[in-house]
Design a protein around this motif. Structure first.
Motif, mmCIF file in Angstrom:
data_model
loop_
_atom_site.group_PDB
_atom_site.id
_atom_site.type_symbol
_atom_site.label_atom_id
_atom_site.label_comp_id
_atom_site.label_asym_id
_atom_site.label_seq_id
_atom_site.Cartn_x
_atom_site.Cartn_y
_atom_site.Cartn_z
ATOM 1 N N ILE A 77 0.826 -1.207 0.000
ATOM 2 C CA ILE A 77 0.000 0.000 0.000
ATOM 3 C C ILE A 77 0.863 1.262 0.000
ATOM 4 O O ILE A 77 1.841 1.359 0.746
ATOM 5 C CB ILE A 77 -0.962 -0.010 1.213
ATOM 6 N N CYS A 78 0.500 2.218 -0.823
ATOM 7 C CA CYS A 78 1.238 3.469 -0.974
ATOM 8 C C CYS A 78 0.834 4.494 0.093
ATOM 9 O O CYS A 78 -0.270 4.442 0.629
ATOM 10 C CB CYS A 78 0.981 4.058 -2.361
ATOM 11 N N GLY A 79 1.754 5.413 0.344
ATOM 12 C CA GLY A 79 1.488 6.516 1.256
ATOM 13 C C GLY A 79 2.066 6.329 2.644
ATOM 14 O O GLY A 79 1.650 6.998 3.591
ATOM 15 N N CYS A 80 3.035 5.447 2.800
ATOM 16 C CA CYS A 80 3.597 5.178 4.124
ATOM 17 C C CYS A 80 4.196 6.450 4.720
ATOM 18 O O CYS A 80 5.104 7.045 4.139
ATOM 19 C CB CYS A 80 4.653 4.079 4.064
ATOM 20 N N PRO A 81 3.717 6.859 5.900
ATOM 21 C CA PRO A 81 4.227 8.072 6.519
ATOM 22 C C PRO A 81 5.504 7.867 7.341
ATOM 23 O O PRO A 81 6.118 8.832 7.780
ATOM 24 C CB PRO A 81 3.071 8.490 7.435
ATOM 25 N N LEU A 82 5.933 6.617 7.546
ATOM 26 C CA LEU A 82 7.048 6.348 8.457
ATOM 27 C C LEU A 82 8.415 6.680 7.878
ATOM 28 O O LEU A 82 9.295 7.153 8.580
ATOM 29 C CB LEU A 82 7.017 4.883 8.905
ATOM 30 N N LYS A 83 8.619 6.357 6.595
ATOM 31 C CA LYS A 83 9.886 6.652 5.913
ATOM 32 C C LYS A 83 11.094 6.172 6.721
ATOM 33 O O LYS A 83 12.024 6.925 7.013
ATOM 34 C CB LYS A 83 9.981 8.138 5.589
ATOM 35 N N CYS A 84 11.078 4.890 7.066
ATOM 36 C CA CYS A 84 12.149 4.284 7.872
ATOM 37 C C CYS A 84 13.489 4.345 7.156
ATOM 38 O O CYS A 84 13.565 4.133 5.948
ATOM 39 C CB CYS A 84 11.837 2.816 8.165
ATOM 40 N N ASP A 85 14.561 4.611 7.907
ATOM 41 C CA ASP A 85 15.917 4.524 7.361
ATOM 42 C C ASP A 85 16.150 3.094 6.900
ATOM 43 O O ASP A 85 15.831 2.148 7.614
ATOM 44 C CB ASP A 85 16.961 4.882 8.419
ATOM 45 N N GLY A 86 16.705 2.935 5.701
ATOM 46 C CA GLY A 86 16.984 1.609 5.184
ATOM 47 C C GLY A 86 15.768 0.908 4.602
ATOM 48 O O GLY A 86 15.823 -0.278 4.310
ATOM 49 N N CYS A 87 14.673 1.621 4.419
ATOM 50 C CA CYS A 87 13.447 1.037 3.859
ATOM 51 C C CYS A 87 13.746 0.401 2.500
ATOM 52 O O CYS A 87 14.398 1.007 1.649
ATOM 53 C CB CYS A 87 12.381 2.115 3.691
ATOM 54 N N HIS A 88 13.260 -0.833 2.312
ATOM 55 C CA HIS A 88 13.478 -1.514 1.033
ATOM 56 C C HIS A 88 12.463 -1.088 -0.025
ATOM 57 O O HIS A 88 12.558 -1.493 -1.173
ATOM 58 C CB HIS A 88 13.463 -3.035 1.201
ATOM 59 N N SER A 89 11.475 -0.271 0.357
ATOM 60 C CA SER A 89 10.417 0.112 -0.583
ATOM 61 C C SER A 89 10.090 1.607 -0.498
ATOM 62 O O SER A 89 8.937 1.983 -0.262
ATOM 63 C CB SER A 89 9.153 -0.700 -0.288
ATOM 64 N N PRO A 90 11.071 2.498 -0.705
ATOM 65 C CA PRO A 90 10.776 3.928 -0.574
ATOM 66 C C PRO A 90 9.742 4.441 -1.582
ATOM 67 O O PRO A 90 9.130 5.485 -1.352
ATOM 68 C CB PRO A 90 12.137 4.606 -0.768
ATOM 69 N N TYR A 91 9.518 3.701 -2.655
ATOM 70 C CA TYR A 91 8.485 4.091 -3.619
ATOM 71 C C TYR A 91 7.087 4.025 -2.989
ATOM 72 O O TYR A 91 6.139 4.592 -3.514
ATOM 73 C CB TYR A 91 8.551 3.225 -4.880
ATOM 74 N N LEU A 92 6.964 3.344 -1.857
ATOM 75 C CA LEU A 92 5.665 3.277 -1.168
ATOM 76 C C LEU A 92 5.389 4.528 -0.337
ATOM 77 O O LEU A 92 4.299 4.688 0.189
ATOM 78 C CB LEU A 92 5.591 2.034 -0.268
ATOM 79 N N TRP A 93 6.352 5.418 -0.220
ATOM 80 C CA TRP A 93 6.153 6.643 0.545
ATOM 81 C C TRP A 93 5.191 7.595 -0.163
ATOM 82 O O TRP A 93 4.508 8.373 0.480
ATOM 83 C CB TRP A 93 7.475 7.356 0.778
ATOM 84 N N LYS A 94 5.159 7.535 -1.495
ATOM 85 C CA LYS A 94 4.305 8.448 -2.263
ATOM 86 C C LYS A 94 2.895 7.875 -2.353
ATOM 87 O O LYS A 94 2.677 6.802 -2.918
ATOM 88 C CB LYS A 94 4.881 8.680 -3.653
ATOM 89 N N GLU A 95 1.937 8.603 -1.826
ATOM 90 C CA GLU A 95 0.569 8.106 -1.711
ATOM 91 C C GLU A 95 -0.083 7.771 -3.045
ATOM 92 O O GLU A 95 -0.893 6.857 -3.129
ATOM 93 C CB GLU A 95 -0.296 9.120 -0.961
ATOM 94 N N PHE A 96 0.265 8.499 -4.089
ATOM 95 C CA PHE A 96 -0.441 8.313 -5.351
ATOM 96 C C PHE A 96 0.332 7.471 -6.366
ATOM 97 O O PHE A 96 -0.034 7.426 -7.532
ATOM 98 C CB PHE A 96 -0.881 9.659 -5.919
ATOM 99 N N ASN A 97 1.389 6.779 -5.920
ATOM 100 C CA ASN A 97 2.031 5.787 -6.775
ATOM 101 C C ASN A 97 1.058 4.620 -6.962
ATOM 102 O O ASN A 97 0.131 4.445 -6.176
ATOM 103 C CB ASN A 97 3.333 5.273 -6.153
ATOM 104 N N GLY A 98 1.297 3.821 -7.960
ATOM 105 C CA GLY A 98 0.491 2.622 -8.146
ATOM 106 C C GLY A 98 -0.904 2.894 -8.652
ATOM 107 O O GLY A 98 -1.167 3.922 -9.286
ATOM 108 N N ASP A 99 -1.791 1.964 -8.352
ATOM 109 C CA ASP A 99 -3.178 2.014 -8.817
ATOM 110 C C ASP A 99 -4.136 1.996 -7.633
ATOM 111 O O ASP A 99 -3.814 1.447 -6.577
ATOM 112 C CB ASP A 99 -3.479 0.795 -9.704
#
Length: 149
Positions: free
Chosen positions: A23-45
């Motif tokens: 799911i997109c829009g992760c507000p945590l933005k953890c250091d070392g995150c393997h999926s930073p593309y999930l930080w943007k809420e409107f990525n994906g479908d």
């Protein structure tokens, strides 16, 4: 609620074949995150009820669990999806970097993985991890299922 990808996974929920939605829009933005593309809420479908039910139907009798990688920040939509999955006889799991999840969400889950990613502590397969994989019904930590002896 947008999802970036959908996969069938075998390791994230031990003993289950899981339909995994990132799911997109992760507000945590953890250091070392393997999926930073999930930080943007409107990525994906957009994960519509129709698309979700279509996938549940497609994997009926093959998969046993629905897993959401995040989404707790879209509580109403997430709870709706979890209820739909349970109505179709799927077990449910949420992976979150939060240390706790609302009771409304927990009431729809079989398992939850909590805890922010810390590269110094590792994931669920590390004995020193800060993360916890919890079986909701018994309220027990099941990290041992990820540790190789």
């Amino acid at each position: 609620m947008n999802y970036y990808d959908f996969q069938v996974v075998f390791q994230e929920v031990p003993g289950e074949i899981s339909l995994c939605f990132s799911i997109c829009g992760c507000p945590l933005k953890c250091d070392g995150c393997h999926s930073p593309y999930l930080w943007k809420e409107f990525n994906g479908d957009t994960l519509t009820n129709e698309r979700f039910l279509e996938l549940l139907q497609q994997y009926e009798n093959l998969a046993t669990c629905v897993l959401f990688m995040g989404g707790e920040w879209h509580e109403e939509q997430l709870v709706n999806m979890l209820k739909l999955a349970r109505q179709k006889c799927y077990k449910t799991c949420l992976y979150t970097g939060q240390d706790q999840v609302s009771k409304t969400i927990l009431d729809e889950l079989n398992w939850v993985k909590i805890g922010k990613w810390d590269p110094n502590l590792g994931g669920l397969n590390s004995e020193k991890t800060n993360q916890k994989f919890i079986e909701i019904k018994s309220n027990t930590i099941k990290n041992n299922l990820f540790i190789k002896n």
